[in-house]
Scaffold this motif. Sequence first.
Motif, PDB file in Angstrom:
ATOM      1  N   GLY A  58       0.816  -1.210   0.000  1.00 57.94           N
ATOM      2  CA  GLY A  58       0.000   0.000   0.000  1.00 57.94           C
ATOM      3  C   GLY A  58       0.846   1.256   0.000  1.00 57.94           C
ATOM      4  O   GLY A  58       0.556   2.218  -0.728  1.00 57.94           O
ATOM      5  N   ILE A  59       1.896   1.288   0.786  1.00 61.71           N
ATOM      6  CA  ILE A  59       2.789   2.448   0.812  1.00 61.71           C
ATOM      7  C   ILE A  59       3.419   2.665  -0.561  1.00 61.71           C
ATOM      8  O   ILE A  59       3.470   3.793  -1.060  1.00 61.71           O
ATOM      9  CB  ILE A  59       3.893   2.279   1.882  1.00 61.71           C
ATOM     10  CG1 ILE A  59       3.281   2.308   3.281  1.00 61.71           C
ATOM     11  CG2 ILE A  59       4.963   3.360   1.737  1.00 61.71           C
ATOM     12  CD1 ILE A  59       4.279   1.992   4.392  1.00 61.71           C
ATOM     13  N   VAL A  60       3.878   1.597  -1.164  1.00 59.05           N
ATOM     14  CA  VAL A  60       4.516   1.717  -2.485  1.00 59.05           C
ATOM     15  C   VAL A  60       3.516   2.218  -3.509  1.00 59.05           C
ATOM     16  O   VAL A  60       3.788   3.173  -4.255  1.00 59.05           O
ATOM     17  CB  VAL A  60       5.148   0.371  -2.918  1.00 59.05           C
ATOM     18  CG1 VAL A  60       5.606   0.428  -4.368  1.00 59.05           C
ATOM     19  CG2 VAL A  60       6.304   0.016  -1.993  1.00 59.05           C
ATOM     20  N   HIS A  61       2.365   1.598  -3.551  1.00 59.24           N
ATOM     21  CA  HIS A  61       1.372   1.939  -4.568  1.00 59.24           C
ATOM     22  C   HIS A  61       0.786   3.339  -4.379  1.00 59.24           C
ATOM     23  O   HIS A  61       0.610   4.089  -5.347  1.00 59.24           O
ATOM     24  CB  HIS A  61       0.255   0.897  -4.572  1.00 59.24           C
ATOM     25  CG  HIS A  61      -0.764   1.127  -5.635  1.00 59.24           C
ATOM     26  ND1 HIS A  61      -0.526   0.843  -6.962  1.00 59.24           N
ATOM     27  CD2 HIS A  61      -2.015   1.643  -5.578  1.00 59.24           C
ATOM     28  CE1 HIS A  61      -1.599   1.169  -7.668  1.00 59.24           C
ATOM     29  NE2 HIS A  61      -2.514   1.656  -6.852  1.00 59.24           N
ATOM     30  N   LEU A  62       0.476   3.685  -3.146  1.00 59.28           N
ATOM     31  CA  LEU A  62      -0.233   4.939  -2.886  1.00 59.28           C
ATOM     32  C   LEU A  62       0.687   6.135  -2.635  1.00 59.28           C
ATOM     33  O   LEU A  62       0.242   7.279  -2.750  1.00 59.28           O
ATOM     34  CB  LEU A  62      -1.160   4.774  -1.680  1.00 59.28           C
ATOM     35  CG  LEU A  62      -2.271   3.745  -1.870  1.00 59.28           C
ATOM     36  CD1 LEU A  62      -2.998   3.505  -0.559  1.00 59.28           C
ATOM     37  CD2 LEU A  62      -3.240   4.191  -2.954  1.00 59.28           C
ATOM     38  N   ALA A  63       1.941   5.886  -2.297  1.00 61.86           N
ATOM     39  CA  ALA A  63       2.824   6.995  -1.934  1.00 61.86           C
ATOM     40  C   ALA A  63       4.097   7.064  -2.785  1.00 61.86           C
ATOM     41  O   ALA A  63       4.394   8.112  -3.354  1.00 61.86           O
ATOM     42  CB  ALA A  63       3.196   6.893  -0.454  1.00 61.86           C
ATOM     43  N   LEU A  68       7.508   9.177  -7.271  1.00 62.65           N
ATOM     44  CA  LEU A  68       8.521   8.990  -8.313  1.00 62.65           C
ATOM     45  C   LEU A  68       8.050   9.588  -9.634  1.00 62.65           C
ATOM     46  O   LEU A  68       8.837  10.206 -10.356  1.00 62.65           O
ATOM     47  CB  LEU A  68       8.854   7.500  -8.475  1.00 62.65           C
ATOM     48  CG  LEU A  68       9.637   6.874  -7.319  1.00 62.65           C
ATOM     49  CD1 LEU A  68       9.633   5.356  -7.442  1.00 62.65           C
ATOM     50  CD2 LEU A  68      11.063   7.418  -7.259  1.00 62.65           C
ATOM     51  N   LYS A  69       6.781   9.431  -9.954  1.00 60.46           N
ATOM     52  CA  LYS A  69       6.233  10.026 -11.185  1.00 60.46           C
ATOM     53  C   LYS A  69       6.284  11.545 -11.126  1.00 60.46           C
ATOM     54  O   LYS A  69       6.530  12.204 -12.130  1.00 60.46           O
ATOM     55  CB  LYS A  69       4.799   9.549 -11.406  1.00 60.46           C
ATOM     56  CG  LYS A  69       4.712   8.107 -11.834  1.00 60.46           C
ATOM     57  CD  LYS A  69       3.270   7.659 -12.027  1.00 60.46           C
ATOM     58  CE  LYS A  69       3.246   6.192 -12.413  1.00 60.46           C
ATOM     59  NZ  LYS A  69       1.884   5.647 -12.473  1.00 60.46           N
ATOM     60  N   ASP A  70       6.061  12.097  -9.932  1.00 62.44           N
ATOM     61  CA  ASP A  70       6.049  13.544  -9.742  1.00 62.44           C
ATOM     62  C   ASP A  70       7.451  14.112  -9.514  1.00 62.44           C
ATOM     63  O   ASP A  70       7.655  15.313  -9.637  1.00 62.44           O
ATOM     64  CB  ASP A  70       5.138  13.881  -8.554  1.00 62.44           C
ATOM     65  CG  ASP A  70       4.734  15.335  -8.507  1.00 62.44           C
ATOM     66  OD1 ASP A  70       4.337  15.869  -9.556  1.00 62.44           O
ATOM     67  OD2 ASP A  70       4.816  15.931  -7.419  1.00 62.44           O
ATOM     68  N   GLY A  71       8.386  13.234  -9.140  1.00 62.72           N
ATOM     69  CA  GLY A  71       9.732  13.687  -8.833  1.00 62.72           C
ATOM     70  C   GLY A  71       9.812  14.485  -7.546  1.00 62.72           C
ATOM     71  O   GLY A  71      10.666  15.355  -7.392  1.00 62.72           O
ATOM     72  N   ASN A  72       8.926  14.172  -6.589  1.00 58.52           N
ATOM     73  CA  ASN A  72       8.835  14.959  -5.373  1.00 58.52           C
ATOM     74  C   ASN A  72       8.690  14.036  -4.164  1.00 58.52           C
ATOM     75  O   ASN A  72       7.646  13.395  -3.982  1.00 58.52           O
ATOM     76  CB  ASN A  72       7.638  15.904  -5.474  1.00 58.52           C
ATOM     77  CG  ASN A  72       7.519  16.845  -4.310  1.00 58.52           C
ATOM     78  OD1 ASN A  72       8.171  16.696  -3.286  1.00 58.52           O
ATOM     79  ND2 ASN A  72       6.651  17.838  -4.468  1.00 58.52           N
ATOM     80  N   ALA A  73       9.710  13.993  -3.324  1.00 62.41           N
ATOM     81  CA  ALA A  73       9.697  13.124  -2.148  1.00 62.41           C
ATOM     82  C   ALA A  73       8.559  13.468  -1.191  1.00 62.41           C
ATOM     83  O   ALA A  73       8.047  12.593  -0.487  1.00 62.41           O
ATOM     84  CB  ALA A  73      11.029  13.216  -1.419  1.00 62.41           C
ATOM     85  N   MET A  74       8.151  14.731  -1.150  1.00 64.68           N
ATOM     86  CA  MET A  74       7.081  15.132  -0.229  1.00 64.68           C
ATOM     87  C   MET A  74       5.749  14.466  -0.574  1.00 64.68           C
ATOM     88  O   MET A  74       4.910  14.269   0.308  1.00 64.68           O
ATOM     89  CB  MET A  74       6.930  16.650  -0.184  1.00 64.68           C
ATOM     90  CG  MET A  74       8.046  17.339   0.592  1.00 64.68           C
ATOM     91  SD  MET A  74       8.321  16.633   2.247  1.00 64.68           S
ATOM     92  CE  MET A  74       6.785  17.032   3.058  1.00 64.68           C
ATOM     93  N   VAL A  75       5.548  14.117  -1.828  1.00 65.71           N
ATOM     94  CA  VAL A  75       4.337  13.376  -2.215  1.00 65.71           C
ATOM     95  C   VAL A  75       4.338  12.027  -1.499  1.00 65.71           C
ATOM     96  O   VAL A  75       3.315  11.609  -0.958  1.00 65.71           O
ATOM     97  CB  VAL A  75       4.256  13.208  -3.747  1.00 65.71           C
ATOM     98  CG1 VAL A  75       3.146  12.245  -4.142  1.00 65.71           C
ATOM     99  CG2 VAL A  75       4.072  14.562  -4.419  1.00 65.71           C
ATOM    100  N   ALA A  76       5.490  11.379  -1.456  1.00 67.21           N
ATOM    101  CA  ALA A  76       5.594  10.091  -0.760  1.00 67.21           C
ATOM    102  C   ALA A  76       5.340  10.264   0.730  1.00 67.21           C
ATOM    103  O   ALA A  76       4.592   9.490   1.339  1.00 67.21           O
ATOM    104  CB  ALA A  76       6.966   9.466  -0.993  1.00 67.21           C
ATOM    105  N   VAL A  77       5.948  11.276   1.318  1.00 62.27           N
ATOM    106  CA  VAL A  77       5.824  11.505   2.757  1.00 62.27           C
ATOM    107  C   VAL A  77       4.373  11.789   3.147  1.00 62.27           C
ATOM    108  O   VAL A  77       3.829  11.162   4.067  1.00 62.27           O
ATOM    109  CB  VAL A  77       6.756  12.650   3.209  1.00 62.27           C
ATOM    110  CG1 VAL A  77       6.471  13.051   4.646  1.00 62.27           C
ATOM    111  CG2 VAL A  77       8.215  12.248   3.030  1.00 62.27           C
ATOM    112  N   VAL A  78       3.737  12.719   2.455  1.00 65.19           N
ATOM    113  CA  VAL A  78       2.364  13.106   2.799  1.00 65.19           C
ATOM    114  C   VAL A  78       1.387  11.963   2.536  1.00 65.19           C
ATOM    115  O   VAL A  78       0.557  11.632   3.387  1.00 65.19           O
ATOM    116  CB  VAL A  78       1.950  14.392   2.045  1.00 65.19           C
ATOM    117  CG1 VAL A  78       0.464  14.673   2.218  1.00 65.19           C
ATOM    118  CG2 VAL A  78       2.793  15.571   2.527  1.00 65.19           C
ATOM    119  N   ASN A  79       1.481  11.347   1.359  1.00 65.94           N
ATOM    120  CA  ASN A  79       0.557  10.251   1.036  1.00 65.94           C
ATOM    121  C   ASN A  79       0.715   9.082   2.009  1.00 65.94           C
ATOM    122  O   ASN A  79      -0.276   8.489   2.450  1.00 65.94           O
ATOM    123  CB  ASN A  79       0.760   9.767  -0.395  1.00 65.94           C
ATOM    124  CG  ASN A  79       0.222  10.734  -1.424  1.00 65.94           C
ATOM    125  OD1 ASN A  79      -0.361  11.761  -1.096  1.00 65.94           O
ATOM    126  ND2 ASN A  79       0.440  10.421  -2.688  1.00 65.94           N
TER     127      ASN A  79
END
Length: 135
Positions: A58-63, A68-79
């Motif tokens: 779930g973390i990989v798929h949703l965050a 990675l597609k957006d090139g923004n680590a904060m997307v991973a952190v927030v999601n």
Amino acid sequence: MVQYLVAYVGTLVVFLGIDFVWLSFVARKFYFERLGPLLLDQPNLGIAAFFYLFYVMGIVHLAIIPALKDGNAMVAVVNAAVFGVLAYATYDITNMATLKGWSWEVAAVDIVWGGVLSAVSAYAGYQITKMILQA
């Protein structure tokens, strides 16, 4: 597919390592004092493994993949933080509704932990994937 696999393995290793430290050393006394009668003598590692394998998916798929597609680590952190809070809140609030002795104190600590653990693991998984794949 390779990106997913690298992100999954990297995130799983980080998630397991951090949660092991949390459950074994940091929060062990906290949970035992509040939930002792509810705890098994030994955790069911098969069921735990089932949770970890699917939760990290779930973390990989949703965050991580969206980050990675957006090139923004904060997307991973927030999601991942949102995912963690919602998943752990589902568990804790359901336990409060169905089990004697499950307190708001336990729920609050666990929910915050779910958000932090998920966010940190997603950030690490994102960075590991970028580093390995030069994404």
